[in-house]
Design an enzyme around this catalytic site. Structure first.
Site, PDB file in Angstrom:
ATOM      1  N   ARG A  39      10.161 -11.649  41.922  1.00 52.36           N
ATOM      2  CA  ARG A  39      11.167 -10.716  42.267  1.00 52.36           C
ATOM      3  C   ARG A  39      10.765 -10.305  43.796  1.00 52.36           C
TER       4      ARG A  39
ATOM      5  N   TYR B  52       0.925  -1.191   0.033  1.00 49.39           N
ATOM      6  CA  TYR B  52      -0.117   0.000   0.048  1.00 49.39           C
ATOM      7  C   TYR B  52       0.928   1.252   0.210  1.00 49.39           C
TER       8      TYR B  52
ATOM      9  N   GLY C  14       5.724  -0.883   3.253  1.00 50.10           N
ATOM     10  CA  GLY C  14       6.109  -2.266   3.847  1.00 50.10           C
ATOM     11  C   GLY C  14       6.211  -3.201   2.707  1.00 50.10           C
TER      12      GLY C  14
ATOM     13  N   GLN D   6       4.524  -0.254  43.025  1.00 46.78           N
ATOM     14  CA  GLN D   6       4.310  -1.247  42.031  1.00 46.78           C
ATOM     15  C   GLN D   6       2.781  -1.448  41.448  1.00 46.78           C
TER      16      GLN D   6
ATOM     17  N   GLN E  84       0.957   4.813  -0.291  1.00 49.43           N
ATOM     18  CA  GLN E  84       0.465   6.297  -0.115  1.00 49.43           C
ATOM     19  C   GLN E  84       1.446   7.151   0.357  1.00 49.43           C
ATOM     20  N   THR E  85       2.281   6.914   1.513  1.00 53.17           N
ATOM     21  CA  THR E  85       2.980   7.973   2.145  1.00 53.17           C
ATOM     22  C   THR E  85       4.345   8.271   1.067  1.00 53.17           C
TER      23      THR E  85
ATOM     24  N   ARG F  56       1.324   1.310  39.622  1.00 56.69           N
ATOM     25  CA  ARG F  56       2.062   1.449  37.972  1.00 56.69           C
ATOM     26  C   ARG F  56       1.732   0.318  36.931  1.00 56.69           C
TER      27      ARG F  56
ATOM     28  N   GLU G 209      -0.547   4.605  10.118  1.00 52.31           N
ATOM     29  CA  GLU G 209      -2.103   4.433   9.839  1.00 52.31           C
ATOM     30  C   GLU G 209      -2.754   5.741  10.649  1.00 52.31           C
TER      31      GLU G 209
HETATM   32  C1  LIG Z   1      -3.101  -5.219  13.095  1.00 54.74           C
HETATM   33  C2  LIG Z   1      -2.549  -4.092  12.656  1.00 54.74           C
HETATM   34  C3  LIG Z   1      -1.300  -4.139  11.891  1.00 54.74           C
HETATM   35  C4  LIG Z   1      -1.534  -4.341  10.364  1.00 54.74           C
HETATM   36  C5  LIG Z   1      -0.407  -3.970   9.487  1.00 54.74           C
HETATM   37  C6  LIG Z   1      -0.275  -2.633   9.162  1.00 54.74           C
HETATM   38  C7  LIG Z   1       0.980  -2.253   9.426  1.00 54.74           C
HETATM   39  C8  LIG Z   1       1.615  -0.840   9.136  1.00 54.74           C
HETATM   40  C9  LIG Z   1       1.460  -0.280   8.075  1.00 54.74           C
HETATM   41  C10 LIG Z   1       1.464   1.157   8.047  1.00 54.74           C
HETATM   42  C11 LIG Z   1       0.511   1.554   6.871  1.00 54.74           C
HETATM   43  C12 LIG Z   1       0.390   3.162   6.853  1.00 54.74           C
HETATM   44  O1  LIG Z   1       0.849   3.786   7.609  1.00 54.74           O
HETATM   45  S1  LIG Z   1      -0.486   3.602   5.389  1.00 54.74           S
HETATM   46  C13 LIG Z   1      -0.605   5.424   5.371  1.00 54.74           C
HETATM   47  C14 LIG Z   1      -1.599   5.803   6.556  1.00 54.74           C
HETATM   48  N1  LIG Z   1      -1.812   6.958   6.444  1.00 54.74           N
HETATM   49  C15 LIG Z   1      -2.742   7.861   7.219  1.00 54.74           C
HETATM   50  O2  LIG Z   1      -3.185   7.434   7.936  1.00 54.74           O
HETATM   51  C16 LIG Z   1      -2.793   9.204   6.603  1.00 54.74           C
HETATM   52  C17 LIG Z   1      -3.806  10.119   7.564  1.00 54.74           C
HETATM   53  N2  LIG Z   1      -4.345  11.168   7.109  1.00 54.74           N
HETATM   54  C18 LIG Z   1      -5.446  11.148   6.461  1.00 54.74           C
HETATM   55  O3  LIG Z   1      -6.264  10.189   6.673  1.00 54.74           O
HETATM   56  C19 LIG Z   1      -5.971  12.387   5.876  1.00 54.74           C
HETATM   57  O4  LIG Z   1      -5.017  13.015   5.311  1.00 54.74           O
HETATM   58  C20 LIG Z   1      -6.872  13.297   6.973  1.00 54.74           C
HETATM   59  C21 LIG Z   1      -5.740  13.456   8.212  1.00 54.74           C
HETATM   60  C22 LIG Z   1      -8.155  12.468   7.299  1.00 54.74           C
HETATM   61  C23 LIG Z   1      -7.307  14.341   6.224  1.00 54.74           C
HETATM   62  O5  LIG Z   1      -7.827  14.159   5.105  1.00 54.74           O
HETATM   63  P1  LIG Z   1      -8.367  15.352   4.105  1.00 54.74           P
HETATM   64  O6  LIG Z   1      -7.704  16.491   4.057  1.00 54.74           O
HETATM   65  O7  LIG Z   1      -8.684  14.627   2.781  1.00 54.74           O
HETATM   66  O8  LIG Z   1      -9.769  15.528   4.820  1.00 54.74           O
HETATM   67  P2  LIG Z   1     -10.068  16.711   6.028  1.00 54.74           P
HETATM   68  O9  LIG Z   1     -10.208  17.991   5.096  1.00 54.74           O
HETATM   69  O10 LIG Z   1      -9.515  16.857   7.109  1.00 54.74           O
HETATM   70  O11 LIG Z   1     -11.707  15.841   6.051  1.00 54.74           O
HETATM   71  C24 LIG Z   1     -12.756  16.130   5.059  1.00 54.74           C
HETATM   72  C25 LIG Z   1     -13.796  15.372   5.382  1.00 54.74           C
HETATM   73  O12 LIG Z   1     -13.656  14.015   5.273  1.00 54.74           O
HETATM   74  C26 LIG Z   1     -13.895  13.519   6.476  1.00 54.74           C
HETATM   75  N3  LIG Z   1     -13.040  12.252   6.594  1.00 54.74           N
HETATM   76  C27 LIG Z   1     -11.576  12.157   6.492  1.00 54.74           C
HETATM   77  N4  LIG Z   1     -10.940  11.121   6.428  1.00 54.74           N
HETATM   78  C28 LIG Z   1     -12.132  10.098   6.507  1.00 54.74           C
HETATM   79  C29 LIG Z   1     -12.240   8.627   6.649  1.00 54.74           C
HETATM   80  N5  LIG Z   1     -11.124   8.020   6.728  1.00 54.74           N
HETATM   81  N6  LIG Z   1     -13.208   8.202   6.699  1.00 54.74           N
HETATM   82  C30 LIG Z   1     -14.393   9.159   6.594  1.00 54.74           C
HETATM   83  N7  LIG Z   1     -14.326  10.209   6.563  1.00 54.74           N
HETATM   84  C31 LIG Z   1     -13.271  10.950   6.595  1.00 54.74           C
HETATM   85  C32 LIG Z   1     -13.550  14.322   7.586  1.00 54.74           C
HETATM   86  O13 LIG Z   1     -13.854  14.057   8.785  1.00 54.74           O
HETATM   87  C33 LIG Z   1     -14.226  15.600   6.888  1.00 54.74           C
HETATM   88  O14 LIG Z   1     -15.601  15.590   7.154  1.00 54.74           O
HETATM   89  P3  LIG Z   1     -16.443  16.811   7.322  1.00 54.74           P
HETATM   90  O15 LIG Z   1     -15.927  17.457   8.579  1.00 54.74           O
HETATM   91  O16 LIG Z   1     -17.689  16.233   7.545  1.00 54.74           O
HETATM   92  O17 LIG Z   1     -16.048  17.613   5.935  1.00 54.74           O
HETATM   93  C1  LIG Z   2       7.024   1.362  10.705  1.00 54.31           C
HETATM   94  C2  LIG Z   2       6.123   2.142   9.599  1.00 54.31           C
HETATM   95  C3  LIG Z   2       5.458   1.620   8.818  1.00 54.31           C
HETATM   96  C4  LIG Z   2       4.705   2.235   7.713  1.00 54.31           C
HETATM   97  N1  LIG Z   2       4.470   1.636   6.671  1.00 54.31           N
HETATM   98  C5  LIG Z   2       3.719   2.208   5.792  1.00 54.31           C
HETATM   99  C6  LIG Z   2       3.032   1.546   4.695  1.00 54.31           C
HETATM  100  O1  LIG Z   2       3.173   0.609   4.319  1.00 54.31           O
HETATM  101  N2  LIG Z   2       2.349   2.349   3.619  1.00 54.31           N
HETATM  102  C7  LIG Z   2       2.425   3.950   3.662  1.00 54.31           C
HETATM  103  O2  LIG Z   2       1.977   4.472   2.919  1.00 54.31           O
HETATM  104  N3  LIG Z   2       2.818   4.594   4.793  1.00 54.31           N
HETATM  105  C8  LIG Z   2       3.461   3.765   5.790  1.00 54.31           C
HETATM  106  N4  LIG Z   2       4.033   4.382   6.785  1.00 54.31           N
HETATM  107  C9  LIG Z   2       3.729   5.891   6.952  1.00 54.31           C
HETATM  108  C10 LIG Z   2       3.158   6.307   7.913  1.00 54.31           C
HETATM  109  O3  LIG Z   2       1.901   6.334   7.471  1.00 54.31           O
HETATM  110  C11 LIG Z   2       3.179   7.778   8.225  1.00 54.31           C
HETATM  111  O4  LIG Z   2       4.645   7.946   8.750  1.00 54.31           O
HETATM  112  C12 LIG Z   2       2.365   8.324   9.052  1.00 54.31           C
HETATM  113  O5  LIG Z   2       1.143   8.540   8.473  1.00 54.31           O
HETATM  114  C13 LIG Z   2       2.694   9.862   9.675  1.00 54.31           C
HETATM  115  O6  LIG Z   2       2.775  10.708   8.695  1.00 54.31           O
HETATM  116  P1  LIG Z   2       4.051  11.629   8.548  1.00 54.31           P
HETATM  117  O7  LIG Z   2       5.320  10.752   8.804  1.00 54.31           O
HETATM  118  O8  LIG Z   2       3.841  12.616   7.705  1.00 54.31           O
HETATM  119  O9  LIG Z   2       4.085  12.494  10.077  1.00 54.31           O
HETATM  120  P2  LIG Z   2       3.687  14.078  10.147  1.00 54.31           P
HETATM  121  O10 LIG Z   2       2.415  14.429   9.868  1.00 54.31           O
HETATM  122  O11 LIG Z   2       4.864  14.683   9.489  1.00 54.31           O
HETATM  123  O12 LIG Z   2       4.066  14.189  11.561  1.00 54.31           O
HETATM  124  C14 LIG Z   2       5.133  15.108  12.251  1.00 54.31           C
HETATM  125  C15 LIG Z   2       4.568  15.973  13.109  1.00 54.31           C
HETATM  126  O13 LIG Z   2       3.665  16.760  12.705  1.00 54.31           O
HETATM  127  C16 LIG Z   2       2.567  16.810  13.434  1.00 54.31           C
HETATM  128  N5  LIG Z   2       1.330  17.492  12.502  1.00 54.31           N
HETATM  129  C17 LIG Z   2       1.291  17.001  11.074  1.00 54.31           C
HETATM  130  N6  LIG Z   2       0.043  17.425  10.742  1.00 54.31           N
HETATM  131  C18 LIG Z   2      -0.366  18.101  11.763  1.00 54.31           C
HETATM  132  C19 LIG Z   2      -1.351  19.236  11.939  1.00 54.31           C
HETATM  133  N7  LIG Z   2      -2.309  19.472  10.937  1.00 54.31           N
HETATM  134  N8  LIG Z   2      -1.681  19.816  13.100  1.00 54.31           N
HETATM  135  C20 LIG Z   2      -0.899  19.603  14.059  1.00 54.31           C
HETATM  136  N9  LIG Z   2       0.253  18.749  13.835  1.00 54.31           N
HETATM  137  C21 LIG Z   2       0.316  18.127  12.701  1.00 54.31           C
HETATM  138  C22 LIG Z   2       2.174  15.505  14.095  1.00 54.31           C
HETATM  139  O14 LIG Z   2       1.328  15.420  15.102  1.00 54.31           O
HETATM  140  C23 LIG Z   2       3.765  15.191  14.162  1.00 54.31           C
HETATM  141  O15 LIG Z   2       3.934  15.654  15.565  1.00 54.31           O
HETATM  142  C24 LIG Z   2       4.570   3.649   7.816  1.00 54.31           C
HETATM  143  C25 LIG Z   2       5.345   4.288   8.755  1.00 54.31           C
HETATM  144  C26 LIG Z   2       6.138   3.609   9.826  1.00 54.31           C
HETATM  145  C27 LIG Z   2       6.635   4.438  10.965  1.00 54.31           C
END
Ligand SMILES: CCCCCCCCC/C=C/C(=O)SCCNC(=O)CCNC(=O)[C@H](O)C(C)(C)COP(=O)(O)OP(=O)(O)OC[C@H]1O[C@@H](n2cnc3c(N)ncnc32)[C@H](O)[C@@H]1OP(=O)(O)O
Ligand SMILES: Cc1cc2nc3c(=O)[nH]c(=O)nc-3n(C[C@H](O)[C@H](O)[C@H](O)COP(=O)(O)OP(=O)(O)OC[C@H]3O[C@@H](n4cnc5c(N)ncnc54)[C@H](O)[C@@H]3O)c2cc1C
Length: 643
Positions: free
Chosen positions: A290, A115, A157, A310, A117-118, A313, A404
């Site tokens: 312990r 996946y 990943g 202990q 995305q980042t 905590r 996530e």
């Molecule tokens: C077992 C485990 C190991 C499993 C194994 C996994 C191992 C780890 C692997 C890791 C993988 C990854 O990290 S994958 C990458 C993960 N990355 C992330 O999670 C990225 C996080 N960022 C985001 O999700 C987005 O950028 C977010 C912060 C929501 C902002 O998005 P936008 O700018 O598009 O949206 P906003 O302007 O903030 O919001 C617009 C509207 O959309 C709504 N909205 C936003 N997100 C929404 C959503 N997901 N679903 C519904 N609605 C949503 C908001 O509430 C608002 O609603 P209204 O207020 O009504 O308009």
């Molecule tokens: C072990 C690991 C596995 C991963 N696997 C995947 C994968 O498989 N696929 C994938 O796509 N991604 C993956 N990722 C990436 C991961 O999804 C991102 O690192 C995560 O979404 C955080 O985004 P960032 O790194 O841009 O953090 P940032 O958003 O840059 O965070 C940095 C700081 O900025 C602050 N910040 C950011 N925006 C705001 C705001 N609007 N207001 C206030 N504070 C803010 C945060 O709170 C944080 O303190 C992985 C990451 C890790 C560590």
């Protein structure tokens, strides 16, 4: 109690069977991992993943069994992304035709997906991603490109060396116009010789925190140099691009594009309870073994678990493990419900599900990461040994606070949901987890009625306290926000308070679910009474830890806060006799814990001593380097020696 922890007798049987299958198979041995170099570590993981896949097929394991098998193998690897993100993304965002084509290939692992995305420059801000997918109507293709260094895909990943395909999130461009960020299925490597396809640069992003933990995963970097893919490889359930280059947004909310993240966030909550329970199991068992100080006339010293500090905590973490287990179950049912509704194009509970998955992911991962570190400290110096199992568990777990959805960014999403709920109070009755905001008047006017410490052993008193705290914090933010002309500016200025109000909201959900679980799902008396003690410990620990909120909002008096703390001390004494029973109920095998301190038989000192001699440094008395670098120092009388 084991069934209460597992969720059902069937769930207990499946997880127990898979735990034993893994623990009894030498292929899944774990103790040697920290001694391996990066390449050996990685190859070792590939070997285990291949063996696991063969087991799944030979034994015809169900999807649930396979999930538990992968869980107990306890090693981050490319299959996590394949099964937890690549497949769900196609299931959730693909059209019928796309699912028909790609899912059979993915489910038989004829292709291995990730996946992507980042990017180097953007993770949290998905709309800020820079990778482009430009439609070419002449060839009916998208051209994938990485226009800048910061647009390099970074972190996915399994992407560095294993995945053959990825769901790539990119800016959709048609005739120079940007149409939002969308997911595209892109082949990364040849299915013949596994080499990267032309136009793709692929590599690993380098070593991560902790040695034998996340370095079993090949988190990758990916750059595109004008790589062409067929138009039908854009995931088109939410939006479509026709052959003529016309963009159409179907009548589903664009946020469905984020559906995979919501799905993983809800699993991460259950995962937090598993990780925290591992650490708590180790620390509790070791705290019983312990002994330190307190010997009277030559008798045995005191078990450290009997020290109040202990207990103060450790036991809240024990209670939190159960609280997160139950709220994870509840969240899964909420998610399953929203998925069914989405099938019928009913989006009514999507905002609440997003807020709950985002907020509870942030709450549980932060508390679990801190909790694992606290459990390491609860084990004193020996907790710092790799053989304690705690340093590696911590290193493995802590990225959950970032991936996530970075935790603060997730809490701000909850805040957005709460602010919107409050602004609609005049004409829309809040429902679900925000229903309490509809009862604002009593919650803002009535204060706590507790008079004695005993009065806190009342679920209604606890629920009212947590509802009043959250309501007063959320409404307070809403009132201050209303004073800003520009709502976005106000939101940014008040974001600290909004995050605190969101945490209060999420803690209310967790406490409320724990109480509901006891009232409606735990039969009988014995187990129920014991879990009730943990529920009160969890709630009153939070009340004590955040008493500033309860006092500042005027709901509690200092006297009532100190009565809660008094009751908490009494409750610790009630937990103590059942502490081992509570952690044994997690049913964690020694293999899974991978901890000399947390052994089921408590035989810690001999095994700690035995483990030490397995360190390669103990292969010889005079190790390589002594003659070359140490003996000269001993023999030369340098000028310092004259001081
Ligand atoms: C077992 C485990 C190991 C499993 C194994 C996994 C191992 C780890 C692997 C890791 C993988 C990854 O990290 S994958 C990458 C993960 N990355 C992330 O999670 C990225 C996080 N960022 C985001 O999700 C987005 O950028 C977010 C912060 C929501 C902002 O998005 P936008 O700018 O598009 O949206 P906003 O302007 O903030 O919001 C617009 C509207 O959309 C709504 N909205 C936003 N997100 C929404 C959503 N997901 N679903 C519904 N609605 C949503 C908001 O509430 C608002 O609603 P209204 O207020 O009504 O308009
Ligand atoms: C072990 C690991 C596995 C991963 N696997 C995947 C994968 O498989 N696929 C994938 O796509 N991604 C993956 N990722 C990436 C991961 O999804 C991102 O690192 C995560 O979404 C955080 O985004 P960032 O790194 O841009 O953090 P940032 O958003 O840059 O965070 C940095 C700081 O900025 C602050 N910040 C950011 N925006 C705001 C705001 N609007 N207001 C206030 N504070 C803010 C945060 O709170 C944080 O303190 C992985 C990451 C890790 C560590």
């Amino acid at each position: 109690m084991k069934v209460a922890w597992a969720g059902s007798r069937e769930a207990f049987q499946v997880s127990d069977r898979m735990a034993k299958l893994v623990a009894n198979d030498p292929v899944f041995e774990k103790f040697s991992k920290p001694m391996l170099g990066r390449k050996e570590l990685f190859k070792n993981t590939l070997r285990k993943a291949a063996y696991a896949w063969k087991l799944i097929n030979d034994l015809r394991l169900t999807e649930e069994e396979a999930k538990w098998l992968r869980h107990y193998i306890d090693e981050p690897n490319y299959t996590d992304l394949h099964w937890e993100m690549f497949v769900p993304a196609i299931e959730g965002q693909g059209t019928k035709e796309q699912k028909k084509k790609w899912l059979p290939l993915a489910q038989t692992m004829q292709i291995i997906g990730t996946y992507a995305q980042t990017e180097l420059g953007h993770g949290s801000n998905v709309q800020g991603l820079e990778t482009t997918a430009t439609f070419d109507r002449q060839t009916d293709e998208f051209v994938m490109h990485s226009p800048t260094l910061t647009s390099s895909k970074w972190w996915p990943g399994g992407m560095a060396k294993v995945a053959t395909h990825a769901i790539v999130y990119a800016r959709l461009i048609i005739d120079g116009l940007f149409h939002g960020v969308h997911g595209f299925i892109v082949q990364l490597r040849s299915l013949e010789d596994h080499s990267p396809l032309p136009g793709l640069t692929l590599g690993d992003i380098g070593m991560k925190f902790g040695h034998g933990t996340y370095n079993t995963m090949d988190n990758g970097v990916l750059r595109f140099d004008h790589v062409r893919i067929p138009r039908n490889q854009m995931l088109m359930r939410v939006s479509q691009v026709t052959k003529e280059g016309k963009y159409a947004q179907s009548d589903v909310p664009r946020q469905l594009l984020y559906g995979t993240m919501v799905s993983v966030r809800q699993t991460i909550v259950a995962d937090a309870s598993k990780a925290l329970s591992r650490a708590v199991c180790i620390a509790t068992r070791y705290s019983v073994v312990r002994r330190q100080f307190g010997s009277r006339n030559g008798g045995p010293e005191t078990q450290v678990i009997d020290y109040k500090t202990q207990q103060s905590r450790l036991f809240p973490l024990l209670a939190s493990a159960y609280a997160f287990r139950f709220v994870g179950e509840w969240l899964k049912s909420l998610y399953i419900d929203v998925k069914q509704r989405l099938e019928a194009n009913d989006f009514s509970t999507l905002p609440e599900t997003h807020a709950c998955t985002a907020g509870l992911k942030a709450l549980t991962t932060a508390a679990t990461a801190d909790g694992i570190e606290e459990c390491r400290k609860l084990c004193g110096g020996h907790g710092y040994l790799i053989s304690s199992g705690l340093p590696e568990l911590f290193a493995f777990y802590v990225p959950a606070c970032s991936y996530e959805g970075e935790n603060v960014v997730m809490m701000l999403q909850v805040a957005r949901f709460l602010v919107k709920t409050v602004s609609n109070l005049g004409y829309k009755q809040p429902v679900g987890t925000a229903a309490y905001l509809g009862r604002v008047t009593p919650l803002l006017q009535n204060n706590c009625a507790v008079q004695t410490a005993e009065d806190w052993l009342n679920p209604d008193a606890i629920l009212e306290a947590f509802e009043a705290r959250a309501a007063r914090m959320v409404i307070g933010c809403g009132e201050r926000l209303a004073m800003f002309e520009n709502p976005e500016e106000g939101f940014a200025e008040l974001s600290i308070d909004l995050v605190e109000a969101s945490l209060a909201h999420c803690q209310l959900i967790t406490v409320s679910v724990f109480i509901q679980k006891l009232n409606h799902e735990i039969p009988g008396n014995g187990v129920k009474r014991s879990l009730e003690v943990l529920c009160y410990v969890y709630a009153l620990f939070l009340l004590h830890k955040h008493q500033g909120d309860f006092l500042a909002t005027g709901y509690l008096t200092p006297k009532q806060a100190s009565l809660a703390n008094e009751q908490l001390r009494t409750l610790y004494s009630k937990v103590r006799p059942n502490a081992i029973a509570f952690v044994d109920s997690f049913n964690h095998m020694d293999h899974y814990l991978c901890s000399v301190l947390g052994r089921y038989d408590g035989n810690v000192y001999p095994k700690l001593y035995e483990a030490a001699w397995k360190d390669p440094l103990n292969d010889s008395d005079i190790v390589d380097g002594i003659q070359q670098y140490v003996q000269p120092i001993l023999k030369q009388k340098l000028h310092y020696a004259k001081l």
